[in-house]
Scaffold this active site. Structure first.
Site, PDB file in Angstrom:
ATOM      1  N   THR A   1      34.910  41.038-103.974  1.00 33.43           N
ATOM      2  CA  THR A   1      33.348  41.225-104.803  1.00 33.43           C
ATOM      3  C   THR A   1      33.552  42.335-104.737  1.00 33.43           C
ATOM      4  O   THR A   1      33.681  43.663-104.143  1.00 33.43           O
ATOM      5  CB  THR A   1      32.654  40.325-103.860  1.00 33.43           C
ATOM      6  OG1 THR A   1      33.151  39.178-103.700  1.00 33.43           O
ATOM      7  CG2 THR A   1      31.574  40.398-105.032  1.00 33.43           C
TER       8      THR A   1
ATOM      9  N   ARG B   1      33.552  24.826-105.087  1.00 36.40           N
ATOM     10  CA  ARG B   1      32.745  26.014-103.951  1.00 36.40           C
ATOM     11  C   ARG B   1      32.192  26.970-105.174  1.00 36.40           C
ATOM     12  O   ARG B   1      32.631  27.506-106.044  1.00 36.40           O
ATOM     13  CB  ARG B   1      33.350  26.002-103.076  1.00 36.40           C
ATOM     14  CG  ARG B   1      33.225  27.230-102.198  1.00 36.40           C
ATOM     15  CD  ARG B   1      33.130  28.679-102.687  1.00 36.40           C
ATOM     16  NE  ARG B   1      33.014  29.519-101.250  1.00 36.40           N
ATOM     17  CZ  ARG B   1      33.132  30.902-101.324  1.00 36.40           C
ATOM     18  NH1 ARG B   1      33.183  31.286-102.299  1.00 36.40           N
ATOM     19  NH2 ARG B   1      32.212  31.145-100.756  1.00 36.40           N
TER      20      ARG B   1
ATOM     21  N   MET C   1      31.763  36.976 -96.467  1.00 27.72           N
ATOM     22  CA  MET C   1      32.140  35.255 -96.288  1.00 27.72           C
ATOM     23  C   MET C   1      30.745  34.474 -97.052  1.00 27.72           C
ATOM     24  O   MET C   1      29.955  34.399 -96.006  1.00 27.72           O
ATOM     25  CB  MET C   1      32.593  34.576 -95.447  1.00 27.72           C
ATOM     26  CG  MET C   1      33.231  33.401 -94.945  1.00 27.72           C
ATOM     27  SD  MET C   1      34.408  32.381 -95.944  1.00 27.72           S
ATOM     28  CE  MET C   1      34.786  31.432 -95.693  1.00 27.72           C
ATOM     29  N   GLY C   2      30.874  33.772 -98.578  1.00 25.48           N
ATOM     30  CA  GLY C   2      29.786  33.635 -98.605  1.00 25.48           C
ATOM     31  C   GLY C   2      29.171  32.795 -98.027  1.00 25.48           C
ATOM     32  O   GLY C   2      27.691  33.150 -98.144  1.00 25.48           O
TER      33      GLY C   2
HETATM   34  N1  ASP Z   1      30.710  36.985-101.715  1.00 20.80           N
HETATM   35  C1  ASP Z   1      32.310  36.139-102.053  1.00 20.80           C
HETATM   36  C2  ASP Z   1      32.006  34.426-101.932  1.00 20.80           C
HETATM   37  O1  ASP Z   1      32.107  33.681-101.154  1.00 20.80           O
HETATM   38  C3  ASP Z   1      32.957  36.467-101.340  1.00 20.80           C
HETATM   39  C4  ASP Z   1      33.905  38.156-101.732  1.00 20.80           C
HETATM   40  O2  ASP Z   1      32.876  38.913-101.693  1.00 20.80           O
HETATM   41  O3  ASP Z   1      35.074  38.606-102.492  1.00 20.80           O
HETATM   42  O4  ASP Z   1      32.437  34.041-103.257  1.00 20.80           O
END
Ligand code: ASP
Length: 319
Positions: free
Chosen positions: A184, A212, A237-238
């Site tokens: 991200t 999701r 991890m969101g």
């Molecule tokens: N935080 C993002 C998500 O869970 C993933 C990421 O940080 O790459 O969608």
């Protein structure tokens, strides 16, 4: 005395290991990070608004195929790109966000326009795109976002039966080492007027299903900005970041406990979040322009130009 201003960006945190990083990829990533942070800083140096700076910085990373946002986003189980993004401006604590975007080249600009032009904060999927087209945004084919790398990653995740966050399966032929890199992108900035702003953009997680949505478009989880306090953008991890309300928790610790930006970020990323099993990191800038990068993973692609004008571009946690 001149007013301080500064900017920090990230291109994702995760398992980023020196022995698996090719020189070619390292150079590509470092140069994209530098281009991004400079694009934002130039706006701040000219007296521009922190929101414009973070959007400009994120846009550079959305356009760079090395990161999981815009072009180069990961693929869903149905082999589509579905992107999420959010922005926040700290003056009025105004915010805008979009989820499930498939045909807009730069979701971060759409999140900004949701904030500036719509009466809402969060728009999803087809409705968000309808709003975009009503503003004159161009329809971008899915093909634009696709990269071979993401297709291979999806097949690998499908084979492993994993729906969870993950990126490339590393093999000798694969120049991308990041088996568990989040990818991200985000930016935080303080402008000369004292405004704080944050922006976050993502393709989410490989092989995601059922619409999701992660933390990136959730204000208070992936993004926050409060003038006089802090601006934060997260990566990881969101599901954990939503449950821990990570960005909002940093702001709350600073607001109520009067913790400094370093203490608040470390408490959460290397304390509470880690204890829950959440891997990832964040970038934060406070009202003085002090920047903090926190991560509990082996690396986070990141760059900053601090309130003294010093440029820093880094990859690994121990740098
Ligand atoms: N935080 C993002 C998500 O869970 C993933 C990421 O940080 O790459 O969608």
């Amino acid at each position: 005395m001149s007013q301080p201003f500064s900017i920090a960006i990230h291109g994702g945190a995760g398992t980023i290991l020196r022995d698996q990083m090719s020189d070619e990829l390292r150079v590509e990533i470092l140069s994209a990070l530098e281009k991004s942070v400079k694009a934002g800083h130039e706006i701040l140096a000219q007296g521009g608004d922190a929101l414009d700076a973070v959007v400009a910085a994120v846009k550079v990373l959305e356009d760079a195929p090395q990161f999981n946002a815009g072009k180069g986003s990961v693929l869903t189980n149905k082999e589509m790109v579905e992107m999420d993004a959010s922005v926040m401006h700290g003056r009025e604590m105004n915010a805008g966000a979009v989820t499930g975007i498939r045909h807009i080249k730069n979701p971060i600009e759409l999140a900004r326009d949701v904030m500036l032009i719509s009466e809402h904060v969060l728009l999803m999927g087809d409705g968000a795109e309808e709003f975009a087209f009503s503003l004159g945004y161009e329809y971008t084919e899915q093909d634009y976002f696709f990269t071979d790398r993401r297709y291979e990653q999806l097949q690998s995740m499908k084979e492993k039966g994993l729906f969870a966050l993950s990126e490339a399966k590393y093999s000798a032929e694969d120049k991308y080492p990041d088996d568990k890199k989040f990818g991200t992108v985000g930016a935080v900035a303080l402008d000369k007027q004292g405004n704080l702003a944050a922006a976050t953009s993502t393709g989410g997680i490989t092989n995601k299903k059922f619409g999701r949505v992660g933390d990136s478009p959730i204000i208070g989880a992936g993004t926050i900005a409060e003038n006089g306090n802090v601006a934060v953008s997260t990566t990881g991890m969101g599901e954990f970041f939503i449950r821990k309300m990570v960005a909002g928790d940093v702001a709350a610790r600073m607001r109520y406990l009067k913790e400094d930006v370093h203490t608040a970020c470390e408490h959460i990323i290397n304390g509470d979040l880690k204890a829950m099993g959440g891997e990832g990191g964040l970038i934060a800038v406070d009202a003085n322009g002090d920047i903090h990068f926190a991560m509990n993973s082996s690396g986070m692609y990141r760059a900053s130009i601090d309130n003294k004008g010093n440029l820093d571009v880094k990859i690994y946690a121990d740098e």
